[in-house]
Design a protein around this motif. Structure first.
Motif, mmCIF file in Angstrom:
data_model
loop_
_atom_site.group_PDB
_atom_site.id
_atom_site.type_symbol
_atom_site.label_atom_id
_atom_site.label_comp_id
_atom_site.label_asym_id
_atom_site.label_seq_id
_atom_site.Cartn_x
_atom_site.Cartn_y
_atom_site.Cartn_z
ATOM 1 N N ASN A 141 -49.742 -58.139 12.173
ATOM 2 C CA ASN A 141 -50.235 -59.519 12.190
ATOM 3 C C ASN A 141 -49.125 -60.375 12.794
ATOM 4 O O ASN A 141 -48.361 -61.045 12.097
ATOM 5 C CB ASN A 141 -50.581 -59.963 10.772
ATOM 6 N N PHE A 142 -49.043 -60.335 14.093
ATOM 7 C CA PHE A 142 -47.876 -60.903 14.782
ATOM 8 C C PHE A 142 -47.806 -62.428 14.685
ATOM 9 O O PHE A 142 -46.722 -62.996 14.687
ATOM 10 C CB PHE A 142 -47.892 -60.479 16.253
ATOM 11 N N VAL A 143 -48.949 -63.083 14.606
ATOM 12 C CA VAL A 143 -48.924 -64.553 14.507
ATOM 13 C C VAL A 143 -48.294 -64.973 13.185
ATOM 14 O O VAL A 143 -47.431 -65.852 13.142
ATOM 15 C CB VAL A 143 -50.352 -65.127 14.655
ATOM 16 N N GLU A 159 -46.096 -53.969 22.642
ATOM 17 C CA GLU A 159 -47.539 -54.187 22.660
ATOM 18 C C GLU A 159 -47.990 -54.781 23.991
ATOM 19 O O GLU A 159 -49.062 -54.461 24.502
ATOM 20 C CB GLU A 159 -47.938 -55.121 21.506
ATOM 21 N N TRP A 160 -47.163 -55.665 24.565
ATOM 22 C CA TRP A 160 -47.492 -56.277 25.860
ATOM 23 C C TRP A 160 -47.573 -55.210 26.951
ATOM 24 O O TRP A 160 -48.468 -55.242 27.800
ATOM 25 C CB TRP A 160 -46.454 -57.337 26.199
ATOM 26 N N GLN A 161 -46.638 -54.277 26.919
ATOM 27 C CA GLN A 161 -46.658 -53.209 27.923
ATOM 28 C C GLN A 161 -47.894 -52.331 27.800
ATOM 29 O O GLN A 161 -48.364 -51.771 28.795
ATOM 30 C CB GLN A 161 -45.402 -52.353 27.794
ATOM 31 N N LYS A 162 -48.431 -52.231 26.598
ATOM 32 C CA LYS A 162 -49.654 -51.462 26.427
ATOM 33 C C LYS A 162 -50.867 -52.208 26.970
ATOM 34 O O LYS A 162 -51.850 -51.596 27.379
ATOM 35 C CB LYS A 162 -49.869 -51.142 24.945
ATOM 36 N N SER A 165 -53.345 -62.262 19.083
ATOM 37 C CA SER A 165 -52.204 -62.258 18.175
ATOM 38 C C SER A 165 -50.898 -62.048 18.932
ATOM 39 O O SER A 165 -49.900 -62.729 18.689
ATOM 40 C CB SER A 165 -52.386 -61.164 17.120
ATOM 41 N N ILE A 166 -50.905 -61.124 19.876
ATOM 42 C CA ILE A 166 -49.692 -60.853 20.667
ATOM 43 C C ILE A 166 -49.309 -62.064 21.505
ATOM 44 O O ILE A 166 -48.149 -62.498 21.529
ATOM 45 C CB ILE A 166 -49.915 -59.616 21.554
ATOM 46 N N LEU A 167 -50.304 -62.613 22.194
ATOM 47 C CA LEU A 167 -50.021 -63.754 23.074
ATOM 48 C C LEU A 167 -49.572 -64.976 22.279
ATOM 49 O O LEU A 167 -48.640 -65.686 22.679
ATOM 50 C CB LEU A 167 -51.269 -64.080 23.899
#
Length: 780
Positions: free
Chosen positions: A130-132, A180-183, A227-229
């Protein structure tokens, strides 16, 4: 009441603060009781109308007694309590300081508690991806550490440890977000050793866009992506990630699609995984990409990115403002739009500009395609604003057409100027430049009717003169010019024809471009062909004709297009260039004439001043020099034949022949002693020139037509009759000389002065009475 006051007054010494408060409280209660009794008495008297004079008097005494007690207590307070006021204030200040210190310690402990809670929540959220929440909790922990750093009273070693911990956890969070961004976006790029010089080198480029969610979570296909962004945005790393992504996207995908018409983008969807963008090569003959194809390929890439990666909204909040939503595509658009639009303009739109004005109307389709392209980008959020440089460039087609046309014209003109000049075309008096039919200027219908009426009126009156000028009047004489110069004039006329129907700005720009062509001729041709003009008489003659040809047509060139040029009255058009071209042509040909004169005089200088011709060696050298001069003139006559106009040809050959004759005559006149053998051989040399000189006049290929000009040699050679007379003198006796002098009225007197004739007689004849008598008759 009195017993209470007595008790108060009886107390001596220092009053304790608690006693004083107690006594004041008791007094307050007494005051309240008295107030109630007074109120009750007044109420009974004035409301219930119950006379109670006696009770009122008692109450009055009671009030007075209480008032005295109050004054006594007040005096006691002032005397006893106020003395220790300073000590009390100091004590209370210490208490306040202690309270503040305790409060600060409590705040410190509270921040530590908040930090610990935030870090625990951060670790829990990070484990759950839960990155946010993790980013927000990390922000709270950082805020707590910043608050601890702001505590100035003391520096805790714990604060340094917490700062290190918060930094470590931030890097940990960024690392996980980067993974996660690279994925989400997986690039497949060409090898770094490969030179990116052709479309084939980009065929290995591919971009794999993942869905951003787990395979089992099909209900929320993009659960992890926002969530990542959002977490990257909170941490301030999103801009860096998208900037790097945009650079790779433009270099390896968008720019190749713009540069190479044969490259196309292929989108393949993969269930539950995402999409793959790859570049493919197709066969095409186009050298430059078409705008519609470029727009389609770019939109395909950006739409796919918008659907799978950059269509997410980010919740952003600035200080003291409300929260608002912003698309991730806006960030990418801000980073790549300027460079991408410049590339589209430079590699695509520039080459789509029409080559002539007749195609300008068709360019409206390109403008519409550009507008639709930008509208699509605005809908997806890649572009903001009403008008961009790309659309402005497309709409400003008239200006760009004029600029491109002018540039192309100048380049073509310079190419013609630096091309070979020996390829020539024959110009006759009937030659006319092929000027296209120009439409009548607007509003000319009424004027045409009036002019037709006037012309009919003049025809009826038959005002024509009986004697007419020759059709060849003011026409260019027959000659040869360079094919490149003919093409140059056609290029100028074609460029001027483009002004018809063009905007005023475009028309003026084209007009001055044509003027620049002729200014460029002044600078380029004499410099580029300088050596050839001096070495090759043929090219010098052609350059002379070229300049005269251009000057001849510049006299009227501008006025033929005057109705279609938005120029002010008084503009010279091209007439002001005419004298310059005439001087340029004359200067080039005169320079070649000087070269030929120098060669001729150099050959004659080997004749040993034509002296002592009784010596066979001297006579052989002199005869050779004369033959070389004749040969030189014959060679020039052949080179210039059918090239120069007849009158220029005859003047040029005549001038050179006159130079040789003048040099020969001057050398003969300088001789002080001429023997009979010398005289005979000198006469032979003169006769050689007299016999062969006219034969060098061959301006036309037809020999029969040249006889006319060979008979007119005295017209073009000033010293021709002088040569004939001196040839006669060399073979004449004294009496014949005197007879041809005829007392200064004969043909000899027309060519020689008295002193020259006497000097020649002294050189030819010995000093005798007959010579003296002859000399006496040589007078004017």
């Amino acid at each position: 009441m009195s017993s209470f006051v007595t008790e108060v007054l009886a107390s001596s010494g220092k009053l304790e603060k608690d006693d004083l408060a107690c006594k004041i409280s008791k007094l307050s209660r007494k005051v309240e009781e008295t107030k109630e009794e007074v109120t009750d008495m007044i109420n009974k008297k004035y409301v219930e109308f119950m006379p109670s004079m006696e009770g009122a008097e008692e109450l009055l005494d009671q009030v007075e007694s209480v008032s005295k007690d109050i004054d006594l207590l007040k005096s006691c307070i002032e005397n006893e309590v106020q003395q220790n006021l300073h000590d009390a204030v100091t004590e209370y200040a210490k208490l306040k300081q202690q309270l503040e210190k305790n409060t600060a310690v409590i705040d410190l402990l509270q921040h530590l508690q908040e930090f610990d809670t935030a870090i625990e929540e951060y670790h829990r959220a990070l484990q759950e991806k839960n990155f946010v929440v993790a980013a927000k909790q990390h922000g709270k922990a950082r805020a707590s550490v910043d608050a601890l750093k702001a505590w100035k009273d003391t520096e805790l070693p714990l604060v340094h440890a917490l700062s290190s911990e918060i930094t470590i956890q931030r890097e940990n969070l960024i690392y996980h977000l980067g993974e996660e961004w690279q994925k989400l976006a997986v690039w497949k790029l060409p090898s770094t050793k490969t030179e990116l010089t052709s479309e084939k080198s980009f065929l290995k480029t591919a971009l794999h866009l993942n869905r951003g969610g787990s395979k089992g979570d099909e209900s929320v296909p993009h659960a992890l992506l926002p969530s990542i962004l959002q977490a990257l945005s909170i941490q301030g790393e999103l801009h860096k990630k998208i900037k790097l992504f945009g650079q790779v996207l433009f270099k390896y995908m968008l720019k190749p699609l713009i540069l190479y018409p044969s490259l196309v983008v292929e989108v393949s969807s993969q269930p539950e995984q995402g999409a793959v963008l790859s570049l493919q090569c197709t066969e095409t003959k186009a050298e430059h990409p078409d705008p519609s194809q470029v727009y389609t390929k770019v939109l395909t890439v950006l739409k796919t990115l918008h659907e799978h990666l950059f269509g997410t909204f980010l919740v952003t909040k600035k200080p003291n403002t409300k929260t608002y939503e912003k698309k991730v595509s806006e960030i990418l658009g801000d980073l790549i739009w300027e460079e991408m639009s410049e590339c589209i303009i430079r590699e695509c739109l520039v080459h789509s500009i029409p080559a002539n004005s007749s195609q300008l109307a068709e360019y409206s389709e390109v403008i519409k395609q550009t507008e639709d392209f930008e509208s699509s980008l605005k809908e997806m959020g890649y572009l903001a604003g009403d008008s961009t440089d790309l659309l402005k460039y497309a709409r400003n087609i008239n200006c760009h057409f004029a600029s491109k046309k002018c540039q192309d014209v100048i380049v073509a003109a310079r190419k013609l100027m630096t091309s070979e000049m020996h390829n020539t075309v024959k110009i006759t008096p009937e030659y006319k430049l092929s000027i296209p039919k120009l439409p009548n200027p607007s509003g000319g219908e009424k004027e045409r009717k009036e002019s037709s009426k006037k012309s009919a009126h003049y025809d009826q009156q038959s005002l024509e003169n009986e004697k007419q000028l020759s059709p060849n009047t003011l026409c260019l004489p027959m000659c040869r010019i360079s094919e490149s110069v003919q093409q140059l004039m056609e290029l100028a006329i074609q460029t001027l024809s483009e002004v018809v129907g063009s905007s005023p700005q475009c028309a003026v720009q084209l007009f001055y471009t044509v003027r620049n062509i002729f200014h460029l001729f002044f600078d380029v041709v004499p410099t580029y062909h300088k050596d050839n003009f001096l070495k090759l008489p043929h090219l010098a003659a052609i350059q002379h004709n070229n300049c005269m040809f251009i000057a001849h047509h510049l006299l009227t060139l501008g006025f033929q297009f005057k109705p279609h040029l938005p120029l002010k009255d008084g503009v010279a058009y091209f007439v002001d260039l005419v004298p310059g071209f005439r001087r340029l042509g004359a200067r080039c040909f005169v320079a070649q004439m000087n070269v030929q004169k120098a060669e001729m005089l150099e050959r004659l200088s080997t004749a040993r001043n034509f002296s002592n011709l009784d010596d066979e060696d001297n006579y052989s050298v002199a005869s050779k020099a004369i033959r070389q001069v004749i040969h030189q003139l014959r060679r020039l006559g052949k080179v210039w034949q059918d090239v120069l106009p007849v009158n220029i040809y005859c003047k040029a050959i005549g001038t050179l022949l006159n130079t040789a004759i003048s040099e020969l005559i001057n050398k003969i006149m300088m001789l002080e002693d001429i023997s009979n053998v010398d005289g005979e051989r000198l006469r032979t040399l003169c006769q050689t020139i007299i016999e062969e000189g006219p034969l060098v006049f061959n301006p036309l290929p037809d020999e029969n037509k040249n006889k006319k000009y060979q008979e007119e040699v005295p017209v073009y050679v000033k010293k021709w009759m002088t040569l004939k007379e001196i040839s006669m003198v060399l073979n004449a006796n004294l009496q014949e000389i005197v007879d041809r002098w005829a007392e200064g009225k004969g043909p000899l007197a027309a060519e020689f002065s008295c002193n020259e004739m006497k000097s020649l007689i002294r050189a030819l004849f010995k000093n005798t009475e007959r010579r003296a008598a002859a000399l006496a008759k040589i007078t004017k």
